[in-house]
Motif scaffolding. Structure first.
Motif, PDB file in Angstrom:
ATOM      1  N   SER A  90       0.874  -1.061  -0.029  1.00  0.00           N
ATOM      2  CA  SER A  90      -0.024  -0.043   0.156  1.00  0.00           C
ATOM      3  C   SER A  90       0.961   1.264  -0.026  1.00  0.00           C
ATOM      4  CB  SER A  90      -1.114   0.070   1.072  1.00  0.00           C
ATOM      5  OG  SER A  90      -0.372   0.113   2.366  1.00  0.00           O
ATOM      6  N   THR A  91       2.085   1.228   0.644  1.00  0.00           N
ATOM      7  CA  THR A  91       2.692   2.478   0.817  1.00  0.00           C
ATOM      8  C   THR A  91       3.579   2.626  -0.701  1.00  0.00           C
ATOM      9  OG1 THR A  91       3.388   1.970   3.026  1.00  0.00           O
ATOM     10  CG2 THR A  91       4.934   3.467   1.984  1.00  0.00           C
ATOM     11  N   LEU A  92       4.177   1.683  -1.015  1.00  0.00           N
ATOM     12  CA  LEU A  92       5.040   1.759  -2.470  1.00  0.00           C
ATOM     13  C   LEU A  92       3.995   1.943  -3.579  1.00  0.00           C
ATOM     14  CD1 LEU A  92       7.479  -1.490  -2.217  1.00  0.00           C
ATOM     15  CD2 LEU A  92       7.711   1.141  -2.027  1.00  0.00           C
ATOM     16  N   PHE A  93       2.801   1.427  -3.667  1.00  0.00           N
ATOM     17  CA  PHE A  93       2.011   1.803  -4.885  1.00  0.00           C
ATOM     18  C   PHE A  93       0.722   2.390  -4.853  1.00  0.00           C
ATOM     19  CE2 PHE A  93       4.256  -2.184  -5.195  1.00  0.00           C
ATOM     20  CZ  PHE A  93       5.033  -2.029  -6.086  1.00  0.00           C
ATOM     21  N   GLY A  94       0.564   3.130  -3.445  1.00  0.00           N
ATOM     22  CA  GLY A  94      -0.756   3.938  -3.147  1.00  0.00           C
ATOM     23  C   GLY A  94      -2.028   3.056  -3.506  1.00  0.00           C
ATOM     24  N   GLY A  95      -1.742   1.926  -2.919  1.00  0.00           N
ATOM     25  CA  GLY A  95      -3.105   0.932  -3.286  1.00  0.00           C
ATOM     26  C   GLY A  95      -3.866   0.855  -1.875  1.00  0.00           C
ATOM     27  N   GLU A  96      -5.163   0.653  -2.114  1.00  0.00           N
ATOM     28  CA  GLU A  96      -6.105   0.672  -1.207  1.00  0.00           C
ATOM     29  C   GLU A  96      -6.115  -0.973  -0.699  1.00  0.00           C
ATOM     30  OE1 GLU A  96      -9.461   3.380  -1.290  1.00  0.00           O
ATOM     31  OE2 GLU A  96      -8.748   3.545  -3.138  1.00  0.00           O
ATOM     32  N   ILE A  97      -5.959  -1.380   0.280  1.00  0.00           N
ATOM     33  CA  ILE A  97      -6.193  -2.931   0.487  1.00  0.00           C
ATOM     34  C   ILE A  97      -6.787  -3.125   1.718  1.00  0.00           C
ATOM     35  CG2 ILE A  97      -4.392  -4.638   1.695  1.00  0.00           C
ATOM     36  CD1 ILE A  97      -2.250  -3.352   0.105  1.00  0.00           C
ATOM     37  N   LEU A  98      -7.543  -4.391   1.611  1.00  0.00           N
ATOM     38  CA  LEU A  98      -8.367  -4.758   2.876  1.00  0.00           C
ATOM     39  C   LEU A  98      -8.031  -6.476   2.806  1.00  0.00           C
ATOM     40  CD1 LEU A  98     -10.477  -4.901   5.030  1.00  0.00           C
ATOM     41  CD2 LEU A  98     -12.160  -5.278   3.234  1.00  0.00           C
ATOM     42  N   PHE A  99      -7.339  -6.684   3.848  1.00  0.00           N
ATOM     43  CA  PHE A  99      -6.811  -8.036   4.054  1.00  0.00           C
ATOM     44  C   PHE A  99      -7.595  -8.662   5.320  1.00  0.00           C
ATOM     45  CE2 PHE A  99      -3.951 -10.883   6.135  1.00  0.00           C
ATOM     46  CZ  PHE A  99      -3.568 -12.085   5.310  1.00  0.00           C
ATOM     47  N   ILE A 100      -8.145  -9.690   5.087  1.00  0.00           N
ATOM     48  CA  ILE A 100      -8.767 -10.508   6.275  1.00  0.00           C
ATOM     49  C   ILE A 100      -8.402 -11.886   6.510  1.00  0.00           C
ATOM     50  CG2 ILE A 100     -11.000 -11.078   7.529  1.00  0.00           C
ATOM     51  CD1 ILE A 100     -12.134  -8.780   5.885  1.00  0.00           C
ATOM     52  N   ILE A 101      -8.029 -12.616   7.490  1.00  0.00           N
ATOM     53  CA  ILE A 101      -7.498 -13.893   7.685  1.00  0.00           C
ATOM     54  C   ILE A 101      -8.139 -14.257   9.001  1.00  0.00           C
ATOM     55  CG2 ILE A 101      -5.390 -13.344   8.777  1.00  0.00           C
ATOM     56  CD1 ILE A 101      -4.390 -15.681   7.219  1.00  0.00           C
ATOM     57  N   PHE A 102      -8.356 -15.556   9.235  1.00  0.00           N
ATOM     58  CA  PHE A 102      -9.088 -16.057  10.382  1.00  0.00           C
ATOM     59  C   PHE A 102      -8.012 -17.109  10.668  1.00  0.00           C
ATOM     60  CE2 PHE A 102     -12.887 -14.575   8.535  1.00  0.00           C
ATOM     61  CZ  PHE A 102     -13.639 -14.100   9.518  1.00  0.00           C
ATOM     62  N   SER A 103      -7.752 -17.029  12.223  1.00  0.00           N
ATOM     63  CA  SER A 103      -6.776 -18.004  12.711  1.00  0.00           C
ATOM     64  C   SER A 103      -7.183 -19.267  12.810  1.00  0.00           C
ATOM     65  CB  SER A 103      -6.220 -17.322  14.193  1.00  0.00           C
ATOM     66  OG  SER A 103      -7.232 -17.593  14.925  1.00  0.00           O
ATOM     67  N   PRO A 104      -6.355 -20.355  13.058  1.00  0.00           N
ATOM     68  CA  PRO A 104      -6.954 -21.500  13.402  1.00  0.00           C
ATOM     69  C   PRO A 104      -8.112 -21.856  14.476  1.00  0.00           C
ATOM     70  CG  PRO A 104      -4.545 -21.749  13.059  1.00  0.00           C
ATOM     71  CD  PRO A 104      -5.096 -20.380  13.201  1.00  0.00           C
ATOM     72  N   THR A 105      -7.883 -20.756  15.526  1.00  0.00           N
ATOM     73  CA  THR A 105      -8.605 -20.691  16.612  1.00  0.00           C
ATOM     74  C   THR A 105     -10.149 -19.717  16.151  1.00  0.00           C
ATOM     75  OG1 THR A 105      -7.517 -18.877  17.658  1.00  0.00           O
ATOM     76  CG2 THR A 105      -7.087 -21.080  18.344  1.00  0.00           C
ATOM     77  N   SER A 106     -10.195 -19.354  14.917  1.00  0.00           N
ATOM     78  CA  SER A 106     -11.520 -18.506  14.345  1.00  0.00           C
ATOM     79  C   SER A 106     -11.260 -17.222  14.759  1.00  0.00           C
ATOM     80  CB  SER A 106     -12.562 -19.263  14.709  1.00  0.00           C
ATOM     81  OG  SER A 106     -12.793 -20.487  14.159  1.00  0.00           O
ATOM     82  N   LYS A 107     -10.144 -16.702  15.309  1.00  0.00           N
ATOM     83  CA  LYS A 107     -10.014 -15.159  15.411  1.00  0.00           C
ATOM     84  C   LYS A 107      -9.785 -14.413  14.359  1.00  0.00           C
ATOM     85  CE  LYS A 107      -7.644 -11.990  18.607  1.00  0.00           C
ATOM     86  NZ  LYS A 107      -6.589 -11.756  19.689  1.00  0.00           N
ATOM     87  N   PRO A 108     -10.484 -13.575  13.982  1.00  0.00           N
ATOM     88  CA  PRO A 108     -10.195 -12.601  12.623  1.00  0.00           C
ATOM     89  C   PRO A 108      -9.059 -11.642  12.867  1.00  0.00           C
ATOM     90  CG  PRO A 108     -12.127 -11.770  13.670  1.00  0.00           C
ATOM     91  CD  PRO A 108     -11.867 -13.024  14.527  1.00  0.00           C
TER      92      PRO A 108
END
Length: 112
Positions: free
Chosen positions: A44-62
């Motif tokens: 996002s810093t280098l290219f000025g991109g808008e980013i949304l990244f979501i991942i859930f842990s093995p314990t289901s915590k987002p």
């Protein structure tokens, strides 16, 4: 040149499969999640991109990373023709006001 006895494996291919040991899996997730955060921030810093990244842990915590904000990225996702600069700075300018309002609310709750 003398060898120090330390083997340098460098980059090597590893088989992609689930890590069976639960503790090892959680540790690996934590380490790799940190790496992904750093990489998405750098993108996002280098290219000025808008980013949304979501991942859930093995314990289901987002876990999530977004730049500049979730709202602006979602707006751009639903309306890709929206000009880039309409979503980029508004949340950043609004953040200090929202943070101050939360602090005032917390102070008032503690005072009461």
């Amino acid at each position: 040149m003398a060898s120090s006895g330390k083997k340098n494996w460098g980059r090597r291919k590893i088989e992609i499969k689930i890590i069976e040991n639960e503790d090892d899996r959680l540790i690996s997730f934590s380490k790799r999640c940190t790496i992904i955060y750093k990489k998405t921030s750098k993108l996002s810093t280098l290219f000025g991109g808008e980013i949304l990244f979501i991942i859930f842990s093995p314990t289901s915590k987002p876990y999530s990373f977004c730049h500049p904000s979730i709202e602006s990225v979602v707006k751009r996702f639903w309306n890709p023709n929206q000009p880039h600069n309409e979503t980029t700075h508004a949340p950043i300018e609004a953040y200090p006001k929202a943070r101050i309002n939360l602090l005032v609310r917390d102070f008032n709750e503690l005072h009461d």
